[in-house]
Design a protein around this motif. Structure first.
Motif, PDB file in Angstrom:
ATOM      1  N   SER A 144     -14.605 -39.484  -8.371  1.00 60.84           N
ATOM      2  CA  SER A 144     -14.484 -38.988  -9.604  1.00 60.84           C
ATOM      3  C   SER A 144     -14.666 -40.287 -10.622  1.00 60.84           C
ATOM      4  O   SER A 144     -15.124 -40.153 -11.690  1.00 60.84           O
ATOM      5  CB  SER A 144     -13.398 -38.040  -9.963  1.00 60.84           C
ATOM      6  OG  SER A 144     -12.213 -38.707 -10.278  1.00 60.84           O
ATOM      7  N   HIS A 151     -21.269 -40.479 -17.565  1.00 60.71           N
ATOM      8  CA  HIS A 151     -20.445 -40.116 -18.823  1.00 60.71           C
ATOM      9  C   HIS A 151     -20.355 -41.278 -19.598  1.00 60.71           C
ATOM     10  O   HIS A 151     -20.569 -41.183 -20.902  1.00 60.71           O
ATOM     11  CB  HIS A 151     -19.144 -39.393 -18.472  1.00 60.71           C
ATOM     12  CG  HIS A 151     -19.431 -38.300 -17.364  1.00 60.71           C
ATOM     13  ND1 HIS A 151     -20.430 -37.474 -17.354  1.00 60.71           N
ATOM     14  CD2 HIS A 151     -18.794 -38.164 -16.327  1.00 60.71           C
ATOM     15  CE1 HIS A 151     -20.265 -36.522 -16.166  1.00 60.71           C
ATOM     16  NE2 HIS A 151     -19.155 -37.098 -15.597  1.00 60.71           N
ATOM     17  N   SER A 273     -20.151 -35.894 -26.071  1.00 59.40           N
ATOM     18  CA  SER A 273     -20.688 -35.464 -24.531  1.00 59.40           C
ATOM     19  C   SER A 273     -19.876 -36.522 -23.618  1.00 59.40           C
ATOM     20  O   SER A 273     -19.254 -36.171 -22.547  1.00 59.40           O
ATOM     21  CB  SER A 273     -21.898 -35.535 -24.522  1.00 59.40           C
ATOM     22  OG  SER A 273     -22.599 -34.400 -25.301  1.00 59.40           O
ATOM     23  N   ALA A 277     -17.222 -35.520 -21.042  1.00 58.57           N
ATOM     24  CA  ALA A 277     -17.458 -35.276 -19.575  1.00 58.57           C
ATOM     25  C   ALA A 277     -16.795 -36.236 -18.840  1.00 58.57           C
ATOM     26  O   ALA A 277     -16.458 -35.946 -17.553  1.00 58.57           O
ATOM     27  CB  ALA A 277     -19.013 -35.833 -19.695  1.00 58.57           C
ATOM     28  N   SER A 281     -14.684 -35.016 -15.498  1.00 56.85           N
ATOM     29  CA  SER A 281     -14.857 -35.597 -14.081  1.00 56.85           C
ATOM     30  C   SER A 281     -13.550 -35.972 -13.430  1.00 56.85           C
ATOM     31  O   SER A 281     -13.327 -35.636 -12.099  1.00 56.85           O
ATOM     32  CB  SER A 281     -15.835 -36.885 -14.255  1.00 56.85           C
ATOM     33  OG  SER A 281     -15.980 -37.432 -12.957  1.00 56.85           O
ATOM     34  N   SER A 344     -20.162 -30.373 -21.998  1.00 57.65           N
ATOM     35  CA  SER A 344     -19.908 -31.642 -21.154  1.00 57.65           C
ATOM     36  C   SER A 344     -18.540 -31.581 -20.213  1.00 57.65           C
ATOM     37  O   SER A 344     -18.902 -32.126 -19.162  1.00 57.65           O
ATOM     38  CB  SER A 344     -20.052 -32.681 -21.903  1.00 57.65           C
ATOM     39  OG  SER A 344     -21.143 -32.802 -22.537  1.00 57.65           O
ATOM     40  N   ASN A 347     -19.399 -29.084 -17.290  1.00 54.08           N
ATOM     41  CA  ASN A 347     -20.511 -29.185 -16.613  1.00 54.08           C
ATOM     42  C   ASN A 347     -20.427 -30.487 -15.828  1.00 54.08           C
ATOM     43  O   ASN A 347     -21.112 -30.794 -15.137  1.00 54.08           O
ATOM     44  CB  ASN A 347     -21.661 -29.132 -17.406  1.00 54.08           C
ATOM     45  CG  ASN A 347     -22.985 -28.751 -16.698  1.00 54.08           C
ATOM     46  OD1 ASN A 347     -23.799 -29.820 -16.515  1.00 54.08           O
ATOM     47  ND2 ASN A 347     -23.164 -27.745 -16.261  1.00 54.08           N
ATOM     48  N   SER A 348     -19.132 -31.568 -16.103  1.00 53.37           N
ATOM     49  CA  SER A 348     -19.152 -32.606 -15.383  1.00 53.37           C
ATOM     50  C   SER A 348     -18.488 -32.403 -14.046  1.00 53.37           C
ATOM     51  O   SER A 348     -18.397 -33.501 -13.154  1.00 53.37           O
ATOM     52  CB  SER A 348     -18.325 -33.543 -16.270  1.00 53.37           C
ATOM     53  OG  SER A 348     -17.005 -33.003 -16.835  1.00 53.37           O
ATOM     54  N   THR A 352     -19.341 -34.858  -9.183  1.00 51.85           N
ATOM     55  CA  THR A 352     -18.254 -35.447  -8.657  1.00 51.85           C
ATOM     56  C   THR A 352     -17.749 -34.433  -7.122  1.00 51.85           C
ATOM     57  O   THR A 352     -17.833 -35.117  -6.206  1.00 51.85           O
ATOM     58  CB  THR A 352     -16.897 -35.523  -9.519  1.00 51.85           C
ATOM     59  OG1 THR A 352     -16.962 -36.394 -10.329  1.00 51.85           O
ATOM     60  CG2 THR A 352     -15.463 -35.826  -8.693  1.00 51.85           C
TER      61      THR A 352
END
Length: 466
Positions: A144, A151, A273, A277, A281, A344, A347-348, A352
């Motif tokens: 991650s 990002h 974003s 993000a 993550s 973001s 959806n991140s 990972t």
């Protein structure tokens, strides 16, 4: 059953991860700079949204997919992964700079495809290397941190790239961001160290790795047959198609829908974003490591949940009234940017956790190749089909209003996320079975080798006695 220990010091381990992560930041910047300067490039060369979607995605994806396999195979066969990454980083950085000095559109396409050739040797060897820097119970979080690259890269490309394009033109953007990659390639070559293949393998896994390796095609076929692998690839492919289509075209949507400048749209979208993000993550990697120690199914439950929650945020970003905004000095900040941040964050999760899931699914000598296969799905469908399909839908829907056409094109793409959720959900059961069978197979292999050793020892003893 024993697990190995890395010979690298904690400081060298952290430095290597840091350099790999920063290189991935610039990899993503160089790959996606075209998003913020798409409109001026389109106007200068006089091409359509469909053509720009093809160049920003498909031209990149074809060569990336073709070259990634031999380079990943080299990594799996013991070639120093640090050297592969350093050479490829230097190549894509030079190609990025070349993108800013071309005079004809076909030259721009060639430069972008050369970026793809270089970047083909980045992700797969890097994730393979990160997987050997840290033990399995810390792997999702380590990956991650590495996966922060897209990002942070998005934030830098959109915010700083938009400003450079506004002040100095789109060509300066490529030159400015290409230069640091050359320095990073040198730093990685000099200061980083490959920890070695399969550092944290069990004794049984080392015995498997010591056996003669299959040829490339048999190796790929064997990986594709693993329980759950294809379903993870399909879930990632569709999530990537949506994500790339959204990320490449969202700044242009803001320029058209909110009448923003490039720098304003890039700064607003990049900060919202990129920051959220990155937070998503790190959260997903850390929390998934915790949950997966108790139940491995969370490795795929979390990306499915993240994609599902992100969908209403993405649609709200597109459909929120364009005249609703805050005034920050001379800048107008659309209310809808809150929903872009929410999209973001959730959806991140899938990048990972999907890459980490594959690293658990395979043996160490299959890791780079399996990541290359997953990257093939992600790159071809995501970077290749995503921007192209979004651009084509935009042209189709833009009979009278280009801004409205692009809005509905991105909305259609986000709706496709449901298929990604379904594939991740269907992969949970097979993934759990594979992890269980992998542990069982390792135990059986260890016992088999122990038995062979005992037989060899007995035979040697008998011969000596005779």
């Amino acid at each position: 059953m024993q697990v190995g220990q890395s010979s690298l010091s904690a400081g060298r381990t952290r430095l290597t991860l840091l350099l790999l992560s920063i290189i991935y930041v610039f990899s993503y910047i160089d790959r996606n700079l075209i998003a913020i300067v798409l409109e001026p490039i389109k106007l200068e060369f006089g091409v359509s949204d469909t053509i720009m979607g093809a160049v920003s995605g498909l031209a990149f994806a074809v060569l990336y997919s073709a070259v990634s396999f031999p380079l990943s195979r080299m990594a799996d066969r013991g070639t120093d992964r640090k050297n592969i990454i350093a050479v490829c980083c230097g190549l894509w950085s030079l190609a990025t700079m070349a993108s800013g000095v071309v005079t004809q559109f076909w030259q721009f396409v060639v430069a972008r495809m050369t970026v793809a050739i270089g970047e083909a040797g980045g992700t797969s060897p890097s994730i393979s290397m990160v997987s050997d820097l840290y033990p399995p119970h810390r792997r999702s979080f380590a990956i991650s941190l590495y996966m922060l690259g897209p990002h942070i890269g998005l934030l830098a490309a959109m915010a700083l790239g938009g400003w450079i394009a506004q002040e100095h033109g789109w060509r300066a953007v490529f030159i400015f961001f290409g230069i640091p990659g050359l320095l990073l390639a040198l730093l990685l070559y000099v200061f980083a160290k490959d920890p070695g293949l399969g550092v944290y393998d069990t004794d049984a896994e080392r015995n498997i790795r010591a056996q003669p390796q299959e040829n490339f095609f048999h190796a790929v076929a064997g990986i594709m047959k693993l329980r759950g692998f294809f379903l993870i690839c399909m879930g990632t492919a569709i999530a990537g198609m949506v994500g790339y289509g959204y990320a490449i075209w969202a700044p242009t949507f803001m320029v058209r829908n909110y009448d923003m400048t490039l720098s304003h749209a890039g700064l607003t979208f990049g900060i919202a974003s990129g920051v959220f993000a990155a937070a998503g993550s790190m959260f997903s990697g850390y929390y998934c490591d915790k949950l997966s120690q108790k139940d491995c199914r969370w490795q795929l439950r979390m990306p499915a949940i993240g994609v599902l929650i992100s969908m209403p945020f993405g649609l709200a970003f597109l459909l929120w009234p364009a005249d609703a905004f805050w005034q920050l000095g001379s800048l107008k900040i659309p209310h809808a940017i809150i929903f872009a941040a929410g999209f973001s964050f959730f959806n991140s999760w899938w990048p990972t956790l999907a890459f980490a899931a594959v690293s658990h699914l395979v043996n160490s000598f299959q890791r780079a190749t399996s990541i290359a296969i997953l990257s093939l799905f992600l790159t071809f469908f995501g970077a290749g089909i995503g921007p192209l399909l979004t651009g084509t839908l935009s042209d189709l829907f833009s009979a009278g209003d280009a801004g409205e056409g692009l809005k509905y094109a991105i909305a259609v793409m986000i709706a496709l996320s449901l298929f990604s959720v379904w594939f991740y959900y269907k992969a949970i059961g097979p993934y759990q079975q594979r992890i269980a069978s992998k542990v069982s197979d390792n135990d059986k292999t260890a016992q088999s080798y122990n038995n062979k050793a005992d037989c060899t020892s007995d035979n040697n003893s008998s011969t000596s006695t005779t």
